[in-house]
Design a protein around this motif. Structure first.
Motif, PDB file in Angstrom:
ATOM      1  N   HIS A 311       0.821  -1.221   0.000  1.00 15.45           N
ATOM      2  CA  HIS A 311       0.000   0.000   0.000  1.00 15.45           C
ATOM      3  C   HIS A 311       0.850   1.264   0.000  1.00 15.45           C
ATOM      4  N   HIS A 353      -6.533 -10.955   0.450  1.00 18.47           N
ATOM      5  CA  HIS A 353      -6.638  -9.497   0.609  1.00 18.47           C
ATOM      6  C   HIS A 353      -6.801  -8.820  -0.752  1.00 18.47           C
ATOM      7  N   CYS A 357      -8.981  -5.696  -1.634  1.00 20.75           N
ATOM      8  CA  CYS A 357      -8.077  -4.547  -1.473  1.00 20.75           C
ATOM      9  C   CYS A 357      -8.839  -3.250  -1.788  1.00 20.75           C
TER      10      CYS A 357
HETATM   11 ZN   LIG Z   1      -4.237  -3.904  -0.808  1.00 22.51          ZN
END
Ligand SMILES: [Zn+2]
Length: 511
Positions: A311, A353, A357
């Motif tokens: 991220h 994830h 996301c």
């Molecule tokens: Zn992510």
């Protein structure tokens, strides 16, 4: 503000209670003063300090202070003898601070400033020596060349300070002869370690003060950006800080007789385990190495860090299902010792994830802040609240706070009670405490053995807000009114890093 002691600052309410000493090194200096300036033995000095101390001291800090005094004295014995001085002579303690005035001819010039050294000062035989006290060990303390240059510059060219350092006017300085040798020593109170950082003539001391140091001091004088965080809890200016929003009533408690402090969910959880531990954490006492985490906890941290690093990419990119550390070796390369089933579960969680996301469908101008602390001041409670968020992101003008948890099996329990940081997030959203204000959603992402689950907490619903308030109060209210922070010895001692300083601790070897 710290380098401008005379500058006007917001008035602060005067607290009347006899609150615990909040500066960990204060008692150590008090006892050393008794030894050095009243010629008391260590035993007598400690006894006098215990009876005459102006402020109550937490028993954990008292125990650390006793250890630190004896460490300081032992380390002082081992400092190498100054060059050109016979063994038998010793330096005398100096009570006055040393300072020098620089940058311009007179105090009214804008470039005029003062440099001062505190800590323990000694002189004699043409030598000036400053001993800087560290709470931990000097062996793992990084060398700071600018700090050294500034300190030895003041030792070489400084004069004794005759006025109070807190006066609005410039310092009044006395006179003294220039030393022929200056020495800077640091002492580690955890293990009686010592290190000679500098020894040389005044000319050699001035030579340390090069253009790099000048530039760093200039930056310090000019000031810089605001960096809200843990130190806001002791800042006089937090109520008017442009980077810390004030939200009266955020915590739902008011008034207390203790000085301003900071509070985070970690404080709340630690306090529930053992109030003393929360207080010793606040004092930043040296920690013993923590008990090793369980395999599941290590896996959780490793997954968190992997996703966080994804991220942090610029420009932001969504996570991909095949961008995972595939083997135990790949995890080790990232600094994590994971094996067998934990490797497989961790890889599955990271892959999962990617399916949820939050950057997947985000527009190009989405803002992404992983692990960003949100800092808010509640003037009613006189507490600075620090929320460590997993991910804060903005799409359009709407913020979302997302907490990510790795759990093998998700529970269907009360989520706010299970994850109280979500309760704090709901209250921060309700208070419009995020940059620029505006509305904010709160999400919980759970990466489980059977797939990802994202839950919207409905942070704007009045019943959710009321419940969040109730959950948080249980963590904040007892801490807020406590002025003694008693120990809760037993279970809490098992993973406590402060047992060495705690008179009530159940030692790990005892259990
Ligand atoms: Zn992510």
């Amino acid at each position: 503000m710290k380098i401008r002691p005379g500058a006007p600052r917001p008035s602060r309410s005067v607290k009347s209670g006899r609150t615990l000493t909040a500066w960990a090194l204060g008692p150590l200096h008090d006892v050393l003063d008794l030894i050095e300036f009243k010629s008391l033995s260590m035993r007598d000095a400690l006894a006098e300090w215990r009876t005459a101390s102006e402020r109550p001291v937490h028993p954990g800090l008292a125990q650390w202070t006793e250890h630190a005094v004896s460490s300081y004295l032992a380390a002082s014995e081992r400092i190498p003898v100054p060059t050109g001085v016979p063994h038998a002579v010793s330096l005398e303690p100096v009570s006055r601070l040393w300072a020098r005035q620089r940058g311009a001819q007179k105090p009214t010039d804008p470039e005029w400033y003062e440099e001062m050294v505190t800590d323990r000062r000694y002189a004699g035989h043409g030598i000036r020596e400053l001993r800087v006290v560290r709470k931990g060990s000097v062996t793992d303390h990084p060398r700071d060349e600018a700090e050294i240059a500034m300190a030895v510059g003041v030792l070489a060219g400084g004069l004794p300070v005759l006025s109070s350092r807190w006066e609005k006017n410039h310092l009044r300085l006395g006179s003294s002869e220039e030393p022929r040798l200056v020495r800077l020593v640091e002492i580690g109170c955890a293990d009686a370690s010592c290190r000679l950082l500098f020894e040389g003539t005044p000319e050699q001391a001035y030579a340390c003060y090069d253009s790099g140091v000048e530039a760093r001091i200039d930056r310090m004088i000019a000031g810089g950006s605001y960096r809200p965080g843990k130190s806001c809890g002791r800042c006089d200016a937090v109520a008017t800080c442009p980077e810390v929003p004030s939200r009266p009533g955020l915590l739902g408690i008011s008034g207390s007789d203790v000085p301003r402090r900071s509070w985070s969910m970690t404080t709340g959880r630690t306090y529930c385990k053992c109030p003393a531990r929360a207080h010793l954490e606040d004092l930043f006492l040296p920690r013993e190495s923590a008990v090793e985490d369980s395999e599941a906890v290590v896996r959780g941290k490793a997954v968190h860090e992997w996703i966080e690093n994804r991220h942090r990419r610029t420009p932001p990119q969504p996570c991909e299902p095949d961008d995972t550390p595939g083997s135990a070796e790949a995890w080790q390369g990232e600094g994590w010792a994971l094996t067998g089933p934990q490797v497989r579960l961790g890889v599955q969680m990271i892959g999962d994830h990617a399916l949820v996301c939050p950057l997947r469908d985000g527009p190009d101008d989405a803002e992404v802040h992983p692990e960003r602390p949100v800092v808010v001041y509640d003037p009613d409670a006189d507490v600075v609240v620090i929320a460590k968020t997993d991910l804060l992101y903005r799409v359009g003008d709407r913020w979302t706070l997302r907490e990510t948890k790795t759990v093998k099996t998700p529970s269907k329990e009360d989520l706010l009670a299970e994850y109280p940081q979500l309760a704090l997030a709901v209250l921060l959203a309700d208070a419009e405490a995020l940059p620029g204000g505006g509305s904010c959603a709160v999400e919980l992402e759970r990466l489980t053995g059977s797939g990802p689950v994202v839950t919207d907490l409905e942070a704007a619903a009045p019943d959710v807000i009321a419940h969040a308030r109730g959950v948080l109060k249980k963590y904040v209210a007892p801490w807020h009114t406590d002025t003694r922070f008693p120990t809760k010895a037993g279970e809490a001692c098992k993973d406590c890093p402060f047992t060495r300083w705690c008179p009530d601790a159940v030692r790990r070897t005892d259990t």
